[in-house]
Design a protein around this motif. Structure first.
Motif, PDB file in Angstrom:
ATOM      1  N   PRO A 125     -18.765  -7.693  -0.112  1.00 59.74           N
ATOM      2  CA  PRO A 125     -17.646  -7.512  -1.035  1.00 59.74           C
ATOM      3  C   PRO A 125     -16.584  -6.563  -0.493  1.00 59.74           C
ATOM      4  CG  PRO A 125     -19.610  -6.397  -1.833  1.00 59.74           C
ATOM      5  CD  PRO A 125     -20.035  -7.251  -0.683  1.00 59.74           C
ATOM      6  N   VAL A 126     -17.015  -5.615   0.335  1.00 60.92           N
ATOM      7  CA  VAL A 126     -16.068  -4.688   0.953  1.00 60.92           C
ATOM      8  C   VAL A 126     -16.186  -4.848   2.463  1.00 60.92           C
ATOM      9  CG1 VAL A 126     -15.425  -2.277   1.297  1.00 60.92           C
ATOM     10  CG2 VAL A 126     -16.212  -3.048  -0.957  1.00 60.92           C
ATOM     11  N   ARG A 127     -15.060  -5.085   3.124  1.00 64.42           N
ATOM     12  CA  ARG A 127     -15.065  -5.266   4.578  1.00 64.42           C
ATOM     13  C   ARG A 127     -14.617  -3.993   5.272  1.00 64.42           C
ATOM     14  NH1 ARG A 127     -15.546 -10.187   6.858  1.00 64.42           N
ATOM     15  NH2 ARG A 127     -15.511 -12.033   5.516  1.00 64.42           N
ATOM     16  N   GLU A 128     -15.294  -3.666   6.355  1.00 69.20           N
ATOM     17  CA  GLU A 128     -14.920  -2.502   7.150  1.00 69.20           C
ATOM     18  C   GLU A 128     -14.831  -2.921   8.610  1.00 69.20           C
ATOM     19  OE1 GLU A 128     -16.851   1.185   6.342  1.00 69.20           O
ATOM     20  OE2 GLU A 128     -17.396   0.602   4.301  1.00 69.20           O
ATOM     21  N   LEU A 134     -11.428  -2.568   3.393  1.00 68.54           N
ATOM     22  CA  LEU A 134     -10.679  -3.442   2.502  1.00 68.54           C
ATOM     23  C   LEU A 134     -11.592  -3.908   1.371  1.00 68.54           C
ATOM     24  CD1 LEU A 134      -8.136  -6.147   3.482  1.00 68.54           C
ATOM     25  CD2 LEU A 134      -9.978  -6.736   1.913  1.00 68.54           C
ATOM     26  N   ASP A 135     -11.198  -3.586   0.163  1.00 62.57           N
ATOM     27  CA  ASP A 135     -11.949  -3.968  -1.031  1.00 62.57           C
ATOM     28  C   ASP A 135     -11.175  -5.078  -1.744  1.00 62.57           C
ATOM     29  OD1 ASP A 135     -13.080  -4.206  -3.561  1.00 62.57           O
ATOM     30  OD2 ASP A 135     -13.611  -2.090  -3.683  1.00 62.57           O
ATOM     31  N   PRO A 136     -11.603  -6.342  -1.613  1.00 65.27           N
ATOM     32  CA  PRO A 136     -10.843  -7.445  -2.201  1.00 65.27           C
ATOM     33  C   PRO A 136     -10.874  -7.471  -3.723  1.00 65.27           C
ATOM     34  CG  PRO A 136     -12.887  -8.239  -1.252  1.00 65.27           C
ATOM     35  CD  PRO A 136     -12.763  -6.804  -0.852  1.00 65.27           C
ATOM     36  N   PHE A 137     -11.929  -6.905  -4.323  1.00 66.48           N
ATOM     37  CA  PHE A 137     -12.015  -6.907  -5.785  1.00 66.48           C
ATOM     38  C   PHE A 137     -11.059  -5.882  -6.385  1.00 66.48           C
ATOM     39  CE2 PHE A 137     -14.038  -5.414  -9.766  1.00 66.48           C
ATOM     40  CZ  PHE A 137     -13.869  -6.565 -10.501  1.00 66.48           C
ATOM     41  N   ARG A 138     -11.082  -4.666  -5.860  1.00 68.09           N
ATOM     42  CA  ARG A 138     -10.177  -3.623  -6.335  1.00 68.09           C
ATOM     43  C   ARG A 138      -8.795  -3.729  -5.713  1.00 68.09           C
ATOM     44  NH1 ARG A 138     -12.887   0.435  -8.955  1.00 68.09           N
ATOM     45  NH2 ARG A 138     -15.166   0.407  -8.771  1.00 68.09           N
ATOM     46  N   ARG A 139      -8.682  -4.583  -4.680  1.00 68.93           N
ATOM     47  CA  ARG A 139      -7.430  -4.770  -3.961  1.00 68.93           C
ATOM     48  C   ARG A 139      -6.912  -3.439  -3.416  1.00 68.93           C
ATOM     49  NH1 ARG A 139      -6.425  -9.683  -4.121  1.00 68.93           N
ATOM     50  NH2 ARG A 139      -4.402  -9.518  -3.121  1.00 68.93           N
ATOM     51  N   GLU A 140      -7.827  -2.752  -2.744  1.00 67.04           N
ATOM     52  CA  GLU A 140      -7.510  -1.449  -2.152  1.00 67.04           C
ATOM     53  C   GLU A 140      -7.808  -1.477  -0.657  1.00 67.04           C
ATOM     54  OE1 GLU A 140      -8.434   1.480  -5.968  1.00 67.04           O
ATOM     55  OE2 GLU A 140      -9.795   1.465  -4.238  1.00 67.04           O
ATOM     56  N   VAL A 141      -6.982  -0.743   0.093  1.00 67.13           N
ATOM     57  CA  VAL A 141      -7.171  -0.612   1.537  1.00 67.13           C
ATOM     58  C   VAL A 141      -7.148   0.864   1.897  1.00 67.13           C
ATOM     59  CG1 VAL A 141      -6.179  -1.067   3.819  1.00 67.13           C
ATOM     60  CG2 VAL A 141      -6.142  -2.849   2.068  1.00 67.13           C
ATOM     61  N   HIS A 142      -8.115   1.275   2.709  1.00 68.22           N
ATOM     62  CA  HIS A 142      -8.136   2.636   3.252  1.00 68.22           C
ATOM     63  C   HIS A 142      -8.219   2.545   4.776  1.00 68.22           C
ATOM     64  CE1 HIS A 142      -9.377   3.391  -0.895  1.00 68.22           C
ATOM     65  NE2 HIS A 142      -8.963   4.636  -0.723  1.00 68.22           N
ATOM     66  N   ARG A 146      -7.860   7.251   4.441  1.00 72.12           N
ATOM     67  CA  ARG A 146      -6.552   7.419   3.797  1.00 72.12           C
ATOM     68  C   ARG A 146      -6.171   6.146   3.053  1.00 72.12           C
ATOM     69  NH1 ARG A 146      -1.611   5.631   5.530  1.00 72.12           N
ATOM     70  NH2 ARG A 146      -2.480   5.101   7.593  1.00 72.12           N
ATOM     71  N   TYR A 147      -5.813   6.285   1.776  1.00 71.79           N
ATOM     72  CA  TYR A 147      -5.400   5.125   0.995  1.00 71.79           C
ATOM     73  C   TYR A 147      -4.071   4.582   1.514  1.00 71.79           C
ATOM     74  CZ  TYR A 147      -3.618   2.328  -2.874  1.00 71.79           C
ATOM     75  OH  TYR A 147      -3.089   1.318  -3.628  1.00 71.79           O
ATOM     76  N   VAL A 148      -3.992   3.262   1.646  1.00 74.29           N
ATOM     77  CA  VAL A 148      -2.778   2.611   2.129  1.00 74.29           C
ATOM     78  C   VAL A 148      -2.256   1.687   1.029  1.00 74.29           C
ATOM     79  CG1 VAL A 148      -1.755   1.136   3.895  1.00 74.29           C
ATOM     80  CG2 VAL A 148      -3.670   2.660   4.487  1.00 74.29           C
ATOM     81  N   ALA A 149      -1.066   1.974   0.537  1.00 72.41           N
ATOM     82  CA  ALA A 149      -0.460   1.149  -0.507  1.00 72.41           C
ATOM     83  C   ALA A 149       0.197  -0.071   0.128  1.00 72.41           C
ATOM     84  CB  ALA A 149       0.575   1.959  -1.290  1.00 72.41           C
ATOM     85  N   LEU A 150      -0.204  -1.258  -0.313  1.00 66.91           N
ATOM     86  CA  LEU A 150       0.339  -2.493   0.242  1.00 66.91           C
ATOM     87  C   LEU A 150       0.911  -3.367  -0.868  1.00 66.91           C
ATOM     88  CD1 LEU A 150      -2.524  -3.570   2.703  1.00 66.91           C
ATOM     89  CD2 LEU A 150      -0.468  -2.247   3.241  1.00 66.91           C
ATOM     90  N   THR A 151       1.886  -4.187  -0.505  1.00 62.19           N
ATOM     91  CA  THR A 151       2.364  -5.202  -1.436  1.00 62.19           C
ATOM     92  C   THR A 151       1.305  -6.295  -1.518  1.00 62.19           C
ATOM     93  OG1 THR A 151       3.459  -6.557   0.244  1.00 62.19           O
ATOM     94  CG2 THR A 151       4.740  -4.737  -0.712  1.00 62.19           C
ATOM     95  N   ARG A 152       1.432  -7.168  -2.494  1.00 60.12           N
ATOM     96  CA  ARG A 152       0.456  -8.250  -2.641  1.00 60.12           C
ATOM     97  C   ARG A 152       0.422  -9.149  -1.409  1.00 60.12           C
ATOM     98  NH1 ARG A 152       2.513  -8.301  -8.199  1.00 60.12           N
ATOM     99  NH2 ARG A 152       0.880  -7.562  -9.600  1.00 60.12           N
TER     100      ARG A 152
END
Length: 221
Positions: A125-128, A134-142, A146-152
């Protein structure tokens, strides 16, 4: 994620497509069974959303075609046929989920994401990879914590690259997986999105360009 919407009510189909796009889900529309079969033959979809009552081959026949193809593509039937017998028949045909009209778009999105997770159950579920998480469920990238804010769209492109696990992904495949059939194959959208994604991820650069082939995540040896 890219889905095929088979729905003969054009206004409804377009509303669904536009709503899914806002959730970073690419969607193509087929208003009849023949068009649906043509699109299934030439495009790679993660999920098919089928209205059972469409002109040409019916939604039931399209479902049977998908099941017979042994592609493993999940099927969500989206229809006004809401009797228990209708639902039972849909599941017997091979549907993985069944949502009746009227419906809330948010519920459709949640059901699609759930089907996508089941489809990819073998994938963690979470790829490293290479310091990326990259967490596809929470749609978060670190990156390196460090958290990285991305567009959709940036997230969708990165998700495809990360899933390739260092393999090369062509611009054409990125266009197919992260956009939809209306995307211009000669557009600079992929190059522009990758460039912006590189800036968001920061230094040192992690997305490598492979001349004449595409892009890949640069994995340190």
């Amino acid at each position: 994620m890219r889905v095929l919407i088979v729905e003969d009510e054009l206004h409804l189909a377009e509303a669904i497509r536009d709503g899914l796009r806002r959730e970073a889900i690419a969607a193509d529309i087929a208003g009849d069974g023949d068009t649906a079969l043509e699109l299934l033959a030439v495009n790679a979809y993660e999920i098919a959303v089928l209205d059972r009552d469409v002109p040409g081959p019916t939604g039931d026949e399209i479902a049977a075609h998908i099941v017979a193809s042994d592609s493993g593509m999940p099927i969500l039937m989206l229809t006004a046929a809401d009797r228990l017998d209708d639902k039972a028949a849909g599941f017997e045909l091979g549907a993985d989920d069944y949502l009746t009209k009227p419906f809330a778009l948010r519920e459709l999105v949640l059901r699609l994401r759930a089907l996508d997770r089941r489809r990819a159950h073998a994938r963690p579920p979470v790829r490293e990879i290479a310091g990326l998480r990259l967490d596809p469920f929470r749609r978060e990238v670190h990156r390196d914590g460090r958290y990285v804010a991305l567009t959709r769209k940036q997230f969708a492109v990165l998700e495809v690259l990360v899933a390739a696990e260092g393999g090369v992904v062509s611009a054409e495949e990125l266009l197919e997986r992260a956009w939809d059939e209306n995307a211009d194959p000669f557009t600079n959208a992929v190059r522009i999105t990758v460039s912006a994604l590189r800036k968001r991820l920061g230094e040192p650069g992690i997305i490598a360009t492979v001349a004449g082939a595409g892009y890949r995540i640069d994995i340190p040896v």
